[in-house]
Design a protein around this motif. Sequence first.
Motif, short mmCIF file in Angstrom:
data_model
loop_
_atom_site.label_atom_id
_atom_site.label_comp_id
_atom_site.label_asym_id
_atom_site.label_seq_id
_atom_site.Cartn_x
_atom_site.Cartn_y
_atom_site.Cartn_z
N VAL A 55 6.29 48.50 24.03
CA VAL A 55 4.83 48.60 24.02
C VAL A 55 4.34 49.29 25.29
N ASP A 56 4.94 48.98 26.44
CA ASP A 56 4.57 49.63 27.70
C ASP A 56 4.72 51.14 27.59
N ASN A 57 5.88 51.59 27.11
CA ASN A 57 6.13 53.03 27.03
C ASN A 57 5.21 53.70 26.01
N HIS A 58 4.95 53.00 24.91
CA HIS A 58 4.04 53.53 23.89
C HIS A 58 2.63 53.67 24.46
N THR A 59 2.17 52.66 25.18
CA THR A 59 0.83 52.68 25.76
C THR A 59 0.71 53.77 26.82
#
Length: 208
Positions: A55-59
């Motif tokens: 989720v961090d990388n996607h955000t």
Amino acid sequence: MELPNCLPRSFQANIDRLFERVIRPMLTAMPIHAELQSGVIDDLDVFLDRCAAQVDNHTANEAAKAFTLILASLFERHLRIWGRGLGVAMDGKRPGFEQFREYLPLCAEAGGVELEAGGLGRNLIEMFLVANVYRHGDGPSVRDLVQHAPERWTYETSRYVDILPSNEEQSERLLVQPDDVTRYAGACARFWGRADKMPNALLEPPYG
């Protein structure tokens, strides 16, 4: 002093303030994980940590694309103001309705900016295409960007995973990194530095 002669320096300063005060701090604050882990795991805490990393990388990717859209919109608006001041026009196109990729070289030629130097034009076109893909999704800009910068889609799942429900949209797999946004901001500032014909023009910004 004629108004168009003053514009590039103001535009460069505007880009610089936006990047240094808003975009760079936000990009730096976004957590990005160098390697994402996957596979079967029995430990729930480890599983949740892995999900959080995805989720961090996607955000962070969404933020990078959004900031690219902001930069591209600002640069295009500045370019049209400058182009009108220089008297640049395209046959059959009303002012404000020119195609960016055709209008950019006309303005550069009129203002004495060499787009081929250091990949300047290539970076500006890539920024514009990324912005269009982010705004519109799949369409002509995706096909153009795949040809122009295929590396935006070249990565392993250990770097980025699309966390949206399964879909066939190629635009959702576009990966833009903070370094790319910095490169786009640098191209904008470099363009205006070369368009600035007044003394002490800043040709090379300290980024990008």
